[in-house]
Motif scaffolding. Sequence first.
Motif, PDB file in Angstrom:
ATOM      1  N   PHE A 176       0.808  -1.207   0.000  1.00  4.34           N
ATOM      2  CA  PHE A 176       0.000   0.000   0.000  1.00  4.34           C
ATOM      3  C   PHE A 176       0.853   1.275   0.000  1.00  4.34           C
ATOM      4  CE2 PHE A 176      -3.182   2.922   2.058  1.00  4.34           C
ATOM      5  CZ  PHE A 176      -4.062   2.918   0.991  1.00  4.34           C
ATOM      6  N   LEU A 185       2.897   2.381   2.361  1.00  6.15           N
ATOM      7  CA  LEU A 185       3.177   3.020   3.643  1.00  6.15           C
ATOM      8  C   LEU A 185       4.606   2.743   4.089  1.00  6.15           C
ATOM      9  CD1 LEU A 185      -0.178   2.453   5.535  1.00  6.15           C
ATOM     10  CD2 LEU A 185       0.828   4.646   4.917  1.00  6.15           C
ATOM     11  N   PRO A 231       0.716   5.968  -0.451  1.00  7.01           N
ATOM     12  CA  PRO A 231      -0.652   5.493  -0.686  1.00  7.01           C
ATOM     13  C   PRO A 231      -1.283   6.089  -1.945  1.00  7.01           C
ATOM     14  CG  PRO A 231      -0.346   5.990   1.623  1.00  7.01           C
ATOM     15  CD  PRO A 231       0.892   6.458   0.926  1.00  7.01           C
ATOM     16  N   ASN A 232      -0.862   7.297  -2.314  1.00 10.55           N
ATOM     17  CA  ASN A 232      -1.380   7.873  -3.557  1.00 10.55           C
ATOM     18  C   ASN A 232      -1.092   6.975  -4.746  1.00 10.55           C
ATOM     19  OD1 ASN A 232      -2.711  10.205  -2.957  1.00 10.55           O
ATOM     20  ND2 ASN A 232      -0.853  11.450  -2.905  1.00 10.55           N
ATOM     21  N   MET A 245      -8.640   3.720  10.160  1.00 16.35           N
ATOM     22  CA  MET A 245      -8.107   5.040   9.865  1.00 16.35           C
ATOM     23  C   MET A 245      -9.280   5.988   9.650  1.00 16.35           C
ATOM     24  SD  MET A 245      -4.804   5.022   9.767  1.00 16.35           S
ATOM     25  CE  MET A 245      -3.445   3.865   9.719  1.00 16.35           C
ATOM     26  N   ILE A 258     -11.642   9.386  11.145  1.00 19.37           N
ATOM     27  CA  ILE A 258     -11.628  10.564  12.004  1.00 19.37           C
ATOM     28  C   ILE A 258     -12.965  10.639  12.727  1.00 19.37           C
ATOM     29  CG2 ILE A 258     -11.482  13.068  11.984  1.00 19.37           C
ATOM     30  CD1 ILE A 258      -9.739  12.431   9.311  1.00 19.37           C
ATOM     31  N   PHE A 280     -15.490  13.516  12.266  1.00 16.43           N
ATOM     32  CA  PHE A 280     -16.022  13.768  10.922  1.00 16.43           C
ATOM     33  C   PHE A 280     -17.221  12.855  10.669  1.00 16.43           C
ATOM     34  CE2 PHE A 280     -12.113  15.523   8.412  1.00 16.43           C
ATOM     35  CZ  PHE A 280     -11.943  16.508   9.369  1.00 16.43           C
ATOM     36  N   LEU A 288     -12.711  12.456   1.907  1.00 21.01           N
ATOM     37  CA  LEU A 288     -11.511  13.213   2.284  1.00 21.01           C
ATOM     38  C   LEU A 288     -10.355  12.951   1.314  1.00 21.01           C
ATOM     39  CD1 LEU A 288     -10.065  15.009   4.370  1.00 21.01           C
ATOM     40  CD2 LEU A 288      -9.495  12.936   5.629  1.00 21.01           C
ATOM     41  N   GLU A 305     -12.438  15.405  -2.562  1.00 19.50           N
ATOM     42  CA  GLU A 305     -13.737  15.962  -2.233  1.00 19.50           C
ATOM     43  C   GLU A 305     -14.454  16.460  -3.477  1.00 19.50           C
ATOM     44  OE1 GLU A 305     -10.817  17.137  -1.311  1.00 19.50           O
ATOM     45  OE2 GLU A 305     -10.536  16.703   0.810  1.00 19.50           O
ATOM     46  N   ARG A 319     -12.622   5.329  -4.218  1.00 22.82           N
ATOM     47  CA  ARG A 319     -11.424   5.642  -4.991  1.00 22.82           C
ATOM     48  C   ARG A 319     -11.231   4.685  -6.165  1.00 22.82           C
ATOM     49  NH1 ARG A 319     -11.423   7.639  -0.409  1.00 22.82           N
ATOM     50  NH2 ARG A 319     -10.464   9.661  -0.025  1.00 22.82           N
ATOM     51  N   LEU A 355     -11.212  20.915   5.344  1.00 27.26           N
ATOM     52  CA  LEU A 355     -11.446  19.523   5.728  1.00 27.26           C
ATOM     53  C   LEU A 355     -10.115  18.791   5.900  1.00 27.26           C
ATOM     54  CD1 LEU A 355     -13.970  17.605   6.046  1.00 27.26           C
ATOM     55  CD2 LEU A 355     -13.383  16.727   3.785  1.00 27.26           C
ATOM     56  N   ARG A 356      -9.215  19.044   4.964  1.00 27.45           N
ATOM     57  CA  ARG A 356      -7.911  18.379   5.026  1.00 27.45           C
ATOM     58  C   ARG A 356      -7.098  18.876   6.210  1.00 27.45           C
ATOM     59  NH1 ARG A 356      -6.262  18.038  -1.378  1.00 27.45           N
ATOM     60  NH2 ARG A 356      -8.233  17.087  -2.001  1.00 27.45           N
ATOM     61  N   SER A 370      -8.405  17.239   9.229  1.00 30.46           N
ATOM     62  CA  SER A 370      -8.115  15.800   9.263  1.00 30.46           C
ATOM     63  C   SER A 370      -6.697  15.554   9.763  1.00 30.46           C
ATOM     64  CB  SER A 370      -8.321  15.178   7.880  1.00 30.46           C
ATOM     65  OG  SER A 370      -7.259  15.508   7.016  1.00 30.46           O
ATOM     66  N   HIS A 390      -6.230  13.112  12.937  1.00 29.11           N
ATOM     67  CA  HIS A 390      -5.740  11.739  12.740  1.00 29.11           C
ATOM     68  C   HIS A 390      -4.795  11.749  11.538  1.00 29.11           C
ATOM     69  CE1 HIS A 390      -5.453   7.523  12.525  1.00 29.11           C
ATOM     70  NE2 HIS A 390      -6.679   7.187  12.865  1.00 29.11           N
ATOM     71  N   ALA A 423      -2.388   9.950  10.520  1.00 30.20           N
ATOM     72  CA  ALA A 423      -2.137   8.702   9.791  1.00 30.20           C
ATOM     73  C   ALA A 423      -3.260   8.432   8.795  1.00 30.20           C
ATOM     74  CB  ALA A 423      -2.000   7.541  10.768  1.00 30.20           C
ATOM     75  N   ALA A 424      -4.499   8.722   9.206  1.00 36.10           N
ATOM     76  CA  ALA A 424      -5.630   8.516   8.304  1.00 36.10           C
ATOM     77  C   ALA A 424      -5.501   9.430   7.094  1.00 36.10           C
ATOM     78  CB  ALA A 424      -6.944   8.777   9.034  1.00 36.10           C
ATOM     79  N   ALA A 425      -5.169  10.682   7.343  1.00 34.48           N
ATOM     80  CA  ALA A 425      -5.002  11.629   6.239  1.00 34.48           C
ATOM     81  C   ALA A 425      -3.897  11.148   5.298  1.00 34.48           C
ATOM     82  CB  ALA A 425      -4.680  13.011   6.786  1.00 34.48           C
ATOM     83  N   ASP A 426      -2.840  10.664   5.887  1.00 37.62           N
ATOM     84  CA  ASP A 426      -1.700  10.190   5.097  1.00 37.62           C
ATOM     85  C   ASP A 426      -2.112   9.054   4.157  1.00 37.62           C
ATOM     86  OD1 ASP A 426       0.845  10.010   4.183  1.00 37.62           O
ATOM     87  OD2 ASP A 426       1.698   9.088   5.970  1.00 37.62           O
ATOM     88  N   THR A 427      -2.890   8.108   4.674  1.00 37.62           N
ATOM     89  CA  THR A 427      -3.299   6.984   3.816  1.00 37.62           C
ATOM     90  C   THR A 427      -4.217   7.448   2.689  1.00 37.62           C
ATOM     91  OG1 THR A 427      -5.182   6.477   5.217  1.00 37.62           O
ATOM     92  CG2 THR A 427      -3.164   5.247   5.641  1.00 37.62           C
ATOM     93  N   LEU A 428      -4.798   8.635   2.818  1.00 35.30           N
ATOM     94  CA  LEU A 428      -5.653   9.141   1.744  1.00 35.30           C
ATOM     95  C   LEU A 428      -4.876  10.087   0.838  1.00 35.30           C
ATOM     96  CD1 LEU A 428      -8.954   9.643   3.701  1.00 35.30           C
ATOM     97  CD2 LEU A 428      -8.289   7.781   2.202  1.00 35.30           C
ATOM     98  N   GLY A 429      -3.563  10.100   0.995  1.00 34.71           N
ATOM     99  CA  GLY A 429      -2.731  10.871   0.089  1.00 34.71           C
ATOM    100  C   GLY A 429      -2.637  12.345   0.426  1.00 34.71           C
ATOM    101  N   ILE A 430      -3.040  12.713   1.642  1.00 39.42           N
ATOM    102  CA  ILE A 430      -2.893  14.113   2.048  1.00 39.42           C
ATOM    103  C   ILE A 430      -1.535  14.274   2.712  1.00 39.42           C
ATOM    104  CG2 ILE A 430      -3.772  15.890   3.605  1.00 39.42           C
ATOM    105  CD1 ILE A 430      -6.545  14.474   3.234  1.00 39.42           C
TER     106      ILE A 430
END
Lengths: 507, 334
Positions: free
Chosen positions: A51, A53, A73-74, A89, A91, A94, A102, A105, A157, B194-195, B198, B202, B204-211
């Motif tokens: 993935f 990471l 991850p991207n 993972m 939030i 939210f 997220l 968006e 995604r 929002l980003r 985030s 959290h 780590a969560a943001a990181d896994t979504l590519g932020i």
Amino acid sequence: MSYAIEMRQIRKEFPGIVANDNITLQVEDGEIHALFGENGAGKSTLMNVLFGLYQPDRGEIYVHGEKAVIHDPNDATRLGIGMVHQHFMLIDKFTVAENIVLGREPKKNGVLDMKEAVKVVRELSEKYGLDVDPEKKVEEITVGMQQRVEILKTLYRGSDILIFDEPTAVLTPIEIQELIEIMKRLVHEGKSIILITHKLKEIFECCDRATVIRRGKNIDTVKISDTNPTELASMMVGRKVHVQVNDAPYNPQGKVLEIEHLNVADARKVEVIKDLNLTVHGGEILGIAGVDGNGQTELIEAIAGLRKTKSGTIKLNNQDVTNQRTRKMIEAGLGYIPEDRQKHGLVLDFSIAENMVLQTYYQKPYAQMGILQNKVIAKKAKKLIQEFDVRTPSEKTHARALSGGNQQKVIVAREVDRSPQLLIAAQPTRGLDVGAIEFIHGKLIEEKKKGKAVLLVSFELDEILHLSDRIAVIYEGYIIDIVSPKETNENELGLLMAGRKKGGSEA
Amino acid sequence: MGTEPLFEKGEEIMSFFEILTIIIPSTLLTAAPLIFTSLGGMFSERSGIVNIGLEGLMAVGAFAAAVSTLGLEHSGLGDASPWIAILIAGAVGGLFSLIHAVVSISFRADQTVSGVALNFLAAGLTIFLVKLIFDGKGQTPYITHNIDKVDIPGLAKIPFLGPLFFQQVAYTSYIAILIAILCWFIVYKTPFGLRLRSVGEHPAAADTLGISVIKMRYIGVLLSGVLGGIGGAVYLVTITSNYNVTTIAGQGFLALAALVFGKWHPIGAMGASLFFGFAQALSITSQQIPYLDRLPSVFMLIAPYVLTLIVLTGFVGRAEAPKADGVPYIKGQR
Ligand SMILES: Nc1ncnc2c1ncn2[C@@H]1O[C@H](COP(=O)(O)OP(=O)(O)O)[C@@H](O)[C@H]1O
Ligand SMILES: [Mg+2]
């Protein structure tokens, strides 16, 4: 034919440990492929590499036959790889929809378009039969729904290769069945799935093939239709696995724990233990069976001195210990394996050695005149690590870095080693692999043989039936009945747990 | 006599209205710097970086504003000088905040320590520069073009409301309130917001979504620098008019308190800033207010801080803070 995913000769080292040692994994299009191995075998590490990471030290990854370099991850997302993580993972503050969109968006003139987001989530959730409420906050929804949110995140995604990291560890039996249905549906829709688990039952229910890894190394990849549970289990642990059964003779001795007319309220001040009576003798394992939320948590917290009682008495070795401080309880002979090992069992940012002496650090020989004797503590820790087979680079490693099973072994080592008169074991094997379960069950039986009293709380009926000398069924805060495991079965226990006593009378 | 009590009562009503016409404009004036600065802190902490350095950022901003207003006046820019100076101060604050960003985001140092260091550095550096620029003097000369209290054309004439809200006020107060609304919009209505949130909740969560956690946190801290610098500048050009070591004296910490009291919410921070502004206004104007003028002035001087303490200990729990506030992000840590 090319594989959906092919990982060749992946190697990944962490300080002091080779988590993945030349692992190869080949996942076919449209299959559910199990990645099977003990706690700490390196499954999550391998998937985190896939993935993006973690970066592998060596090895190659091919996606649909093409060589892929996955930096983050991207990249993985772009290649259609999605992951449902072992620790969600999400939030909490939210909403479900916000969590899902997220990073991608929907916008209208540069402004968040939450209406559109909610709509898209609704459509996705209907298409795949994943029931969620897009406008609820994550902190308000059940664990099962949180997991569906994680799955929707990957589907949103456009992922077609889904990784599930121990998805069933946190679910109730019904939720597990639902998840299995969901996975079958996803495969039907053309997705490929990698399922990490150490539960044999699930593998045989839904997987096509399994790759077994042990201590970071490939063992084999097998077709599920060509193997059987026993074979797979011994492949995983590297030896024959025995189901531990409590076959030591039942010789109850004096009363160790006596609870009379106990009433306890929960955090919302609702009375959740109502006039409960229970006695545990030396030399017996008393199992408490019951559906989650019938007062189990509050009962053990009250015994351990972590929660104030409203009325009633708790006696330990004939000594009234009602509402005693926890340290007094420990000194009076209480051992406690808590339900939530990360929150209540360990200080995650302390070393293993420090965690081993959490209750005794102030006593000799661990402290002399108020000064910690680190050498003595380290020596003790090393001995326990050896004796309880904790897999760790050293006793100085932080508890946080251990896998769940090894964290649990640290707690069991600490509690059992003090040889307490009463050992409370709350969900002692939740989320553990068969090897670790076997080990911990063996330790509980040993304590019984030594004449100690063991109070076992578990939602797993198998565990209760295999280990207990007597089974107390808890229902809505009181003991509805006490039965012998030899004279009962899952059916009867199930009825009792639902509040129906023998003869069909409603309790 | 029968008429006297009536007369007295009428006078009291009059004077209460008068008191309001003194206190409200004064509240708006003292609140403006706090609003800007607490909004800055909001961006930083929402991204997960605790910013104790607001005090220092205000000091740097106030210093930059003093020096650049003096310079701009000198080159004949007149009334535009303080406005341009505010923008310069924002840029300087932004630059200065990069120290905090690099130390606490890239090097993952303790954020509280880094923030405290920022405060010391700001105090030392600005005074050193003042001495260097102004021939060894401990303070800057007074600026001659400050942003004055004015009657807003048109609005000031509205009966009742005019004297309360639109007479004898500085434009900066209204700008501050508008910026607070803008910040609310950015934080709650845009993908960027929002980003940002985030990453503070959290990472780590943001990181896994590519932020990019690092990027968002840098932006958060940078915005705190810009707004903190502007806050300090506004304080200087509307209230003190010159810079010395005691100019900011606690304003940055008050802004931080307002952020906490406002529960890390832009509108909340604005409300809390107005409240602290009110407390300061009371102490400044107490001499003009009947009854209060009889109290020893020391009580009024400490009032804002005592109120702050009461409010912070009594009404806020840590639970409201962004979850990952103050926690450095290390990829792959479990
Ligand atoms: N981030 C990390 N830092 C150090 N050690 C780690 C880290 N992640 C995993 N490990 C170690 O690598 C081994 C494999 O862990 P993991 O992949 O999580 O196992 P599994 O998922 O199979 O239970 C374990 O010994 C674990 O302690
Ligand atoms: Mg794992």
